[in-house]
Design an enzyme around this catalytic site. Structure first.
Site, PDB file in Angstrom:
ATOM      1  N   HIS A 246     -86.632 -12.617 -29.664  1.00 28.08           N
ATOM      2  CA  HIS A 246     -87.596 -11.679 -30.315  1.00 28.08           C
ATOM      3  C   HIS A 246     -87.038 -11.359 -31.558  1.00 28.08           C
ATOM      4  O   HIS A 246     -85.993 -11.117 -31.997  1.00 28.08           O
ATOM      5  CB  HIS A 246     -87.483 -10.044 -29.468  1.00 28.08           C
ATOM      6  CG  HIS A 246     -87.717 -10.098 -28.258  1.00 28.08           C
ATOM      7  ND1 HIS A 246     -89.418 -10.092 -27.713  1.00 28.08           N
ATOM      8  CD2 HIS A 246     -87.192 -10.074 -26.950  1.00 28.08           C
ATOM      9  CE1 HIS A 246     -89.350 -10.289 -26.505  1.00 28.08           C
ATOM     10  NE2 HIS A 246     -88.218 -10.320 -25.990  1.00 28.08           N
ATOM     11  N   ALA A 247     -88.037 -11.603 -32.685  1.00 21.67           N
ATOM     12  CA  ALA A 247     -87.474 -11.757 -34.086  1.00 21.67           C
ATOM     13  C   ALA A 247     -87.359 -10.161 -34.245  1.00 21.67           C
ATOM     14  O   ALA A 247     -88.280  -9.569 -33.923  1.00 21.67           O
ATOM     15  CB  ALA A 247     -88.801 -12.462 -34.846  1.00 21.67           C
TER      16      ALA A 247
ATOM     17  N   GLY B  23     -77.420  -6.654 -34.356  1.00 23.96           N
ATOM     18  CA  GLY B  23     -76.475  -5.508 -34.559  1.00 23.96           C
ATOM     19  C   GLY B  23     -75.641  -5.392 -33.395  1.00 23.96           C
ATOM     20  O   GLY B  23     -75.439  -5.883 -32.368  1.00 23.96           O
TER      21      GLY B  23
ATOM     22  N   ASN C  14     -71.630 -14.740 -26.137  1.00 19.17           N
ATOM     23  CA  ASN C  14     -72.065 -13.727 -27.415  1.00 19.17           C
ATOM     24  C   ASN C  14     -72.512 -14.821 -28.292  1.00 19.17           C
ATOM     25  O   ASN C  14     -73.743 -14.435 -28.941  1.00 19.17           O
ATOM     26  CB  ASN C  14     -71.113 -12.791 -27.660  1.00 19.17           C
ATOM     27  CG  ASN C  14     -71.086 -11.631 -26.924  1.00 19.17           C
ATOM     28  OD1 ASN C  14     -71.849 -11.433 -25.749  1.00 19.17           O
ATOM     29  ND2 ASN C  14     -70.125 -10.500 -27.119  1.00 19.17           N
TER      30      ASN C  14
ATOM     31  N   CYS D 278     -70.881  -5.606 -30.482  1.00 18.73           N
ATOM     32  CA  CYS D 278     -70.326  -7.002 -29.925  1.00 18.73           C
ATOM     33  C   CYS D 278     -70.690  -8.184 -30.968  1.00 18.73           C
ATOM     34  O   CYS D 278     -70.044  -8.752 -31.410  1.00 18.73           O
ATOM     35  CB  CYS D 278     -70.773  -6.959 -28.486  1.00 18.73           C
ATOM     36  SG  CYS D 278     -69.868  -5.979 -27.366  1.00 18.73           S
TER      37      CYS D 278
ATOM     38  N   LYS E 161     -66.483 -15.642 -22.817  1.00 19.54           N
ATOM     39  CA  LYS E 161     -66.951 -14.448 -23.391  1.00 19.54           C
ATOM     40  C   LYS E 161     -67.705 -14.777 -24.748  1.00 19.54           C
ATOM     41  O   LYS E 161     -68.599 -14.228 -25.076  1.00 19.54           O
ATOM     42  CB  LYS E 161     -66.079 -13.478 -23.182  1.00 19.54           C
ATOM     43  CG  LYS E 161     -66.387 -12.145 -23.954  1.00 19.54           C
ATOM     44  CD  LYS E 161     -67.605 -11.457 -23.080  1.00 19.54           C
ATOM     45  CE  LYS E 161     -68.178 -10.244 -24.300  1.00 19.54           C
ATOM     46  NZ  LYS E 161     -69.556  -9.876 -23.364  1.00 19.54           N
TER      47      LYS E 161
ATOM     48  N   PHE F 210     -69.655  -8.679 -19.624  1.00 23.27           N
ATOM     49  CA  PHE F 210     -70.924  -8.938 -20.115  1.00 23.27           C
ATOM     50  C   PHE F 210     -72.103  -8.018 -20.148  1.00 23.27           C
ATOM     51  O   PHE F 210     -73.304  -8.328 -20.382  1.00 23.27           O
ATOM     52  CB  PHE F 210     -71.481 -10.222 -19.218  1.00 23.27           C
ATOM     53  CG  PHE F 210     -70.423 -11.541 -19.195  1.00 23.27           C
ATOM     54  CD1 PHE F 210     -70.451 -12.129 -20.346  1.00 23.27           C
ATOM     55  CD2 PHE F 210     -69.645 -11.664 -18.312  1.00 23.27           C
ATOM     56  CE1 PHE F 210     -69.669 -13.277 -20.650  1.00 23.27           C
ATOM     57  CE2 PHE F 210     -68.488 -12.767 -18.497  1.00 23.27           C
ATOM     58  CZ  PHE F 210     -68.677 -13.572 -19.558  1.00 23.27           C
TER      59      PHE F 210
END
Ligand code: NAD
Ligand code: UDX
Length: 434
Positions: free
Chosen positions: A254-255, A260, A211, A263, A207, A152
């Site tokens: 957070h905008a 990207g 994500n 992962c 996992k 992680f």
């Protein structure tokens, strides 16, 4: 304990170095001989804060070794971790398991005595079963346990994340493997890191769920940011207002220009495909994938709008190219899609990044790379802050104003306050702050 790590990339190298730092004897095997040579010369091939010191210390103390010779390294090991890449498969977005399966077969042929084979790579649910089949088909009387232990860590904070994890998830199917894995992570038991033992399939799916959830949180706040822009509200204040609710939490709100990295993009796509395969669609994650893809090009349109509707024949300066600060990783960086869309719209691009330019040159060859942020903005018609490196948090705005051709500042990470930028005569555009 003797540990062998197959793959010395971001995860293999960080995990290997940290396990050695805990006192285990670790050999990292990589199929890229140049990478191994560099590591054996004491060079760390990736930028990850704190990693070089740990690698150096453990090499000196003879607990950390690098080699391309898998047979010997595997033969001596009590535990073999597979930490090779699982990129998106071209065409369908599924996880490409070629490297994992190849490594598993190779490992099977060279283990000696009871060995635990652990998949650390991010792999779809059921991969552990496939690995088990592969190793047993390769060597009929093999004495192994196959375990899932997803990683992680975040790039840029990888050492801290590895050494002080929120939790460790270990998917095991037998007691022998559980005992060995407890020993591997014993130094962290002492740190009181929560260790969760589950079945192998549960660990694999945990996992992807983690994500996908984080990617969803980011995408949610990005859409709220768009709404804030239309409605005259401030997304940072909305994020604070909801984040203080413990059930929501303030992190990953957070905008910005879209997520990207190596992962989130590939893992959300892979989860969507796994869910389809099991005929149990994850529609929320499907939307996250689509919205995030569109967002990157929409950020380029934002720049075009800021430039009065066209960038044709104009020079745009991009500050920050990596997908996040404190890494040199360019994989699926929003900067790539933004740069490509701006070039297609006729712009000339200057670019700067504190650590990522070597990697950026490989994927964005058309950009003019500058040695400093200030050289990057010279004669620019717009400055775009793409990645929030610390080095860009207190830029000399007066100096930038004097260097640019047209004072337009597009802040895709909301690093600055409108008033402080406008004071120098810039037109300032941010994300979701009214
Ligand atoms: P990477 O591309 O940086 O490294 C993979 C390494 O494996 C390469 O150096 C490659 O040469 C080597 N390799 C490939 N096949 C091999 C083989 N058969 N034998 C020996 N070496 C081999 O990849 P990464 O970013 O470290 O990711 C590895 C896995 O960990 C992926 O499944 C990824 O999803 C997962 N993961 C990555 C991160 C991250 O932040 N990068 C975090 C958590 C999980
Ligand atoms: C991620 C997971 O956080 C980590 O647990 C997993 O092991 C690997 O994938 P990483 O890709 O290194 O780690 O970086 P992360 O900090 O999660 O950021 C991913 C992307 O999301 C970046 O592009 C970042 O800029 C973006 N992001 C993150 C946001 O846009 N807003 C946020 O609030 C947080």
């Amino acid at each position: 304990m003797r540990i062998t790590m197959i793959g010395a990339g971001y995860v293999g190298l960080v995990s290997g170095a940290c396990f050695a730092d805990f006192g285990h004897v670790v050999t990292c095997v990589d199929s890229d001989p140049e990478r191994v040579e560099r590591l054996n010369r004491g060079e760390v091939p990736i930028f990850e804060p704190g990693l070089e010191e740990i690698v150096e210390r453990n090499r000196e103390e003879e607990r950390l070794f690098f080699t391309s010779a898998l047979p010997e390294a595997v033969g001596e090991a009590d535990v073999v971790f597979i930490a090779v890449g699982t990129p998106s498969r071209r065409g369908d977005g599924r996880a490409d398991l070629t490297y994992v399966y190849a490594a598993a077969e190779d490992v099977a042929r060279h283990v000696s005595g009871y060995t635990v084979i652990v998949t650390k790579s991010t792999v779809p649910v059921g991969t552990g079963d496939a690995v088990e089949r592969i190793v047993r088909e390769a060597v009929a009387d093999i004495d192994v346990s196959v375990v899932s232990n997803p990683e992680f860590l975040r790039e840029g904070a990888a050492i801290e994340d590895f050494k002080r994890p929120d939790r460790i998830v270990i998917g095991v199917e037998d007691e022998r493997a559980k005992t060995v894995m407890s020993e591997v992570y014993r130094p962290l038991f002492v740190n009181q890191a929560p260790v969760i033992f589950t079945g192998r399939r549960t660990a694999e799916l945990t996992k992807y769920a983690a994500n996908a959830f984080l990617a969803t949180k980011i995408t949610f706040i990005n859409e709220i940011a768009d709404l804030c822009e239309r409605a005259g509200a401030n997304v940072q204040e909305v994020a604070r207002g909801i984040g203080l609710d413990n059930r929501i939490g303030s992190k990953f709100l957070h905008a910005g220009p879209g997520f990207g990295g190596s992962c989130f993009p590939k893992d959300t796509r892979a989860l969507v495909e796994t869910a389809r395969e099991f005929e149990s669609p994850c529609q929320i994650v499907e939307s996250v994938v689509t919205v995030n893809e569109m967002r990157k090009t929409r950020m380029a349109q934002k720049v075009v709008r800021a430039c009065g509707g066209t960038v044709s024949g104009k020079t745009v300066a991009l500050l920050g190219l990596t997908f996040k600060p404190n890494t040199d990783d360019m994989r699926e960086s929003p900067a790539i899609a933004i740069a490509e869309a701006l070039v297609a719209a006729g712009a000339t691009l200057n670019g700067h990044d504190p650590e990522g330019m070597e990697q950026a040159k490989k994927v964005l060859p058309a950009v003019n790379y500058a040695d400093t942020a200030y050289a990057c903005v010279e004669e620019a018609d717009a400055v775009v802050l793409v990645t929030e490196w610390d080095a860009y948090r207190a830029l000399d705005l007066k100096r930038i104003k004097d260097l640019v051709r047209v004072p337009i500042f597009v802040d895709l990470r909301n690093v600055y306050r409108r008033a402080e930028v406008e004071r120098y005569g810039f037109t300032y555009v941010d994300v979701g702050r009214g």
